[in-house]
Design a protein around this motif. Sequence first.
Motif, PDB file in Angstrom:
ATOM      1  N   LYS A  87       0.820  -1.220   0.000  1.00  0.00           N
ATOM      2  CA  LYS A  87       0.000   0.000   0.000  1.00  0.00           C
ATOM      3  C   LYS A  87       0.851   1.266   0.000  1.00  0.00           C
ATOM      4  N   ARG A  88       2.103   1.189   0.440  1.00  0.00           N
ATOM      5  CA  ARG A  88       2.930   2.393   0.532  1.00  0.00           C
ATOM      6  C   ARG A  88       3.166   3.034  -0.825  1.00  0.00           C
ATOM      7  N   TYR A  89       3.229   2.192  -1.879  1.00  0.00           N
ATOM      8  CA  TYR A  89       3.636   2.729  -3.168  1.00  0.00           C
ATOM      9  C   TYR A  89       2.550   2.616  -4.228  1.00  0.00           C
ATOM     10  N   LYS A  90       1.364   2.103  -3.848  1.00  0.00           N
ATOM     11  CA  LYS A  90       0.336   1.834  -4.853  1.00  0.00           C
ATOM     12  C   LYS A  90      -0.078   3.112  -5.591  1.00  0.00           C
ATOM     13  N   HIS A  91      -0.026   4.264  -4.889  1.00  0.00           N
ATOM     14  CA  HIS A  91      -0.446   5.517  -5.499  1.00  0.00           C
ATOM     15  C   HIS A  91       0.541   6.000  -6.568  1.00  0.00           C
ATOM     16  N   LEU A  92       1.707   5.339  -6.656  1.00  0.00           N
ATOM     17  CA  LEU A  92       2.717   5.766  -7.622  1.00  0.00           C
ATOM     18  C   LEU A  92       2.572   5.082  -8.972  1.00  0.00           C
ATOM     19  N   HIS A  93       1.570   4.206  -9.122  1.00  0.00           N
ATOM     20  CA  HIS A  93       1.405   3.464 -10.376  1.00  0.00           C
ATOM     21  C   HIS A  93       1.320   4.417 -11.566  1.00  0.00           C
ATOM     22  N   GLY A  94       2.145   4.176 -12.570  1.00  0.00           N
ATOM     23  CA  GLY A  94       2.147   4.983 -13.783  1.00  0.00           C
ATOM     24  C   GLY A  94       3.091   6.172 -13.737  1.00  0.00           C
ATOM     25  N   LYS A  95       3.585   6.498 -12.567  1.00  0.00           N
ATOM     26  CA  LYS A  95       4.530   7.611 -12.457  1.00  0.00           C
ATOM     27  C   LYS A  95       5.940   7.103 -12.733  1.00  0.00           C
ATOM     28  N   HIS A  96       6.935   7.997 -12.630  1.00  0.00           N
ATOM     29  CA  HIS A  96       8.290   7.636 -12.990  1.00  0.00           C
ATOM     30  C   HIS A  96       9.280   7.999 -11.899  1.00  0.00           C
ATOM     31  N   ALA A  97      10.336   7.164 -11.827  1.00  0.00           N
ATOM     32  CA  ALA A  97      11.505   7.514 -11.035  1.00  0.00           C
ATOM     33  C   ALA A  97      12.619   7.892 -12.010  1.00  0.00           C
ATOM     34  N   ILE A  98      13.613   8.611 -11.516  1.00  0.00           N
ATOM     35  CA  ILE A  98      14.707   9.054 -12.379  1.00  0.00           C
ATOM     36  C   ILE A  98      15.971   8.283 -12.005  1.00  0.00           C
ATOM     37  N   HIS A  99      16.591   7.639 -13.015  1.00  0.00           N
ATOM     38  CA  HIS A  99      17.822   6.898 -12.751  1.00  0.00           C
ATOM     39  C   HIS A  99      18.927   7.879 -12.383  1.00  0.00           C
ATOM     40  N   PRO A 100      19.612   7.693 -11.252  1.00  0.00           N
ATOM     41  CA  PRO A 100      20.594   8.693 -10.791  1.00  0.00           C
ATOM     42  C   PRO A 100      21.873   8.767 -11.616  1.00  0.00           C
ATOM     43  N   PHE A 101      22.144   7.751 -12.477  1.00  0.00           N
ATOM     44  CA  PHE A 101      23.422   7.739 -13.189  1.00  0.00           C
ATOM     45  C   PHE A 101      23.288   7.971 -14.686  1.00  0.00           C
ATOM     46  N   ASN A 102      22.120   7.686 -15.276  1.00  0.00           N
ATOM     47  CA  ASN A 102      21.992   7.904 -16.715  1.00  0.00           C
ATOM     48  C   ASN A 102      20.746   8.695 -17.088  1.00  0.00           C
ATOM     49  N   GLY A 103      19.997   9.167 -16.083  1.00  0.00           N
ATOM     50  CA  GLY A 103      18.845  10.024 -16.333  1.00  0.00           C
ATOM     51  C   GLY A 103      17.650   9.328 -16.944  1.00  0.00           C
ATOM     52  N   ARG A 104      17.714   7.995 -17.100  1.00  0.00           N
ATOM     53  CA  ARG A 104      16.607   7.260 -17.712  1.00  0.00           C
ATOM     54  C   ARG A 104      15.374   7.333 -16.828  1.00  0.00           C
ATOM     55  N   LYS A 105      14.179   7.477 -17.456  1.00  0.00           N
ATOM     56  CA  LYS A 105      12.929   7.456 -16.699  1.00  0.00           C
ATOM     57  C   LYS A 105      12.501   6.013 -16.487  1.00  0.00           C
ATOM     58  N   LEU A 106      12.232   5.632 -15.233  1.00  0.00           N
ATOM     59  CA  LEU A 106      11.809   4.279 -14.894  1.00  0.00           C
ATOM     60  C   LEU A 106      10.338   4.297 -14.530  1.00  0.00           C
ATOM     61  N   LYS A 107       9.519   3.645 -15.339  1.00  0.00           N
ATOM     62  CA  LYS A 107       8.089   3.618 -15.063  1.00  0.00           C
ATOM     63  C   LYS A 107       7.801   2.739 -13.854  1.00  0.00           C
ATOM     64  N   ILE A 108       6.879   3.209 -13.000  1.00  0.00           N
ATOM     65  CA  ILE A 108       6.519   2.453 -11.805  1.00  0.00           C
ATOM     66  C   ILE A 108       5.235   1.681 -12.090  1.00  0.00           C
ATOM     67  N   ILE A 109       5.281   0.357 -11.890  1.00  0.00           N
ATOM     68  CA  ILE A 109       4.151  -0.532 -12.191  1.00  0.00           C
ATOM     69  C   ILE A 109       3.730  -1.221 -10.911  1.00  0.00           C
TER      70      ILE A 109
END
Length: 776
Positions: A68-90
């Motif tokens: 439940k802690r992260y369920k609200h993040l579905h569909g949002k993105h995290a940012i990779h700290p070393f190459n800037g790639r967007k990581l989709k949260i599923i």
Amino acid sequence: MLFSQVDHLELKEETMLKVPGYSSPVQFGVLISFAYPLEEGLGEIIVATTRIETMLGDTAIAVHPEDKRYKHLHGKHAIHPFNGRKLKIICDAVLVDPTFGTGAVKITPAHDPNDFEVGKRHNLEFINIFTDDGKINSNGGAQFEGMARFAARVAVIDALKEKGLYKDTKKNEMNLGICSRSNDVVEPMIKPQWFVNCHTMAKAGLDAVRSKKIEIIPQQYEQDWYRWLENIRDWCVSRQLWWGHRVPAWYVTLEDEQLNDLGSNNDRWIVARNECDAMLEAQKKYPGKKFQLNQDPDVLDTWFSSGLFPLTVLGWPDDTADLRAFYPTSVLETGLDILFFWVARMVMMGMQLGGDVPFQKVYLHPMIRDAHGRKMSKSLGNVVDPLEVINGTTLEDLLKRLEEGNLDPNELSVAREGKKKDFPDGIAECGTDALRFALISYTSQSDKINLDIKRVVGYRQWCNKLWNAIRFAMGKLGDHYAPPATIVVSSMPPVCKWILSVLNKAIGKTVTSLEAYKFADATSAIYSWWQYQLCDVFIEAVKPYFFNDSQEFDSARAACRDALWVCLDNGLRLLHPFMPYVTEELWQRLPQPKDSCRKTSIMISEYPSVVKEWADDKLESEFGIILDTVNKLRSLKPPTDTNERRPAFALCRGEDIAATVQCYQSLVVSLSSVSSLKILAESDETPPDCSTAVVNKDLSVYLQLQGALNAEVELEKLRKKRDEIQKLQHALSQKMEASGYREKAPPSVQEEDMRKLTAFFEQLRVIGEAEKKLDA
């Protein structure tokens, strides 16, 4: 070519291991937590992995649906700290165990890595950050490029700490794959692969077995077939090896494009039979454009290539006469361990490409293990080379072969001790026939054969006995003997009629066993007839006819010769599939009937079949009683009696049994090596100083030991026999007294059970009388 295997090291906590190629020990057995910053300044999301260096290739973050802690993040993105790639949260599907790290990262806490399954609703891009030599490529971030994987492990942790994203390290139980040859750590590395969708083909394979179009023998392995094919997955058919059939796929690189990554665009692949066909396909797909073709360097899975075996050996894909004549084939024989890997693949591909099942029956043989039931492996040093059994070898040569291998010192030491214990005198020369017969007889064991070389040696000795018996028998036939075209059984002596009747039964049992693929039953029927009926009884029983030249035995001698020839001819042909070499050698020496068309080899002669006129159940029953009598008399002889013959007596309780013993009196004397056999009626007094044995309720035998009788020993024998009969009597009584017996058991069964119970009571009475005499 050296092959290695993966050994698994079980780790319970943080462990520092020395890895080839690295100057410092490497950390294993831990789960490392770190944070990904979220886009739009929404905070961070904490993830964990056992292979921190693989986070450089992460393309998405899979969150457990119940977290439940992260369920609200579905569909949002995290940012990779070393190459800037967007990581989709599923959050509605999860990926695999984090030790497979590359491609996505699992969210902890409190979830076992094995709880997670691949999410099939999301087409996640997998990025392989490792080159073939284990170095980091440019996909992982410039600051780590060119680093070895475990050097990158330390560097990534340090870099995360600098960015404030490192959280903690906890101990984590795990199994670590170690190469048995190099001691390097073996870890998965994701690469693009070719897959085959098997669902339609698997359903066809399931239907073929369910409908009995294909029969699996033994039948219990049908369940394994259903288990595999009902849970079929896409089949990865590409392999990164140096040998095998190369994948027939070519990648199209258009003019002015750089071939940076073979296969980076799936639309550019052309699958064709050869490069010429691939060129034509590419010209149609890209008309007027210049391009370059590069064949995929991967090779096909071995099981894919071998799965085509039933087709390719007959000339497929060409429409050959062999393919039309012999496909589908009839029987496949193979090991039960590759029912899915090979058999299922042949069935699926045969039905898909050949239009029909590749075979009607599948016979699965057990797997051969050592005498202790251990799987044969090089590391244990317990592999038995068939040639060493066939030709024989010394212990010295066995140890030398171990030393010529590639075992490490610890494995070599264990293997040497094992060889010394199992083969202190080496392996005796057993020959091909003995090994073949032993392995076939072993198939009665369910799923594995615990191969004891002593058993093979026993069959080698039996081959020698067989050879000597046949040499003796052929000597009695004489140089000028010519077998008659037909055998008149009715005019033969009883012992000749009997041996042909039991031969007939052995033929019937062998043929039905072979038809049912019960090969061990076939070997048992053949061995029993040759050993216990032909050699032990018939050949011994007819010797007096040949040692006595009297004219009164001329007719019996001639009948014995004919019966002997029939037995040798049929017996060798019956045994031939199991012992092809010795039977061929002996059969070639047998005389053949005049004017008969002799086959050039026993291999192409007809296999024996049942002859109705030979069957004589009544005679077999009488001989059963007589042979039991012989065995009982033999058992009464003291161990010290080697050549001494003693008088024997048969106490018959009834005229029928007396007549039977009277008819075969001379045969009993001959086979049991007694000096005489006197038949006693129930009213006669049994002689003193006799040991006693009960043949059945109507017949007891006595051997006069005179001064050699030991009453205590004889009483102990009778006590054991009484205990044995009482157990049988008790079990039968319980069966007859069980609820529903009288209502459900057929009348014929109840009558037979009552007859047996009465016989047990009678035998106990006879034993009691014998005990009283010994006590007196």
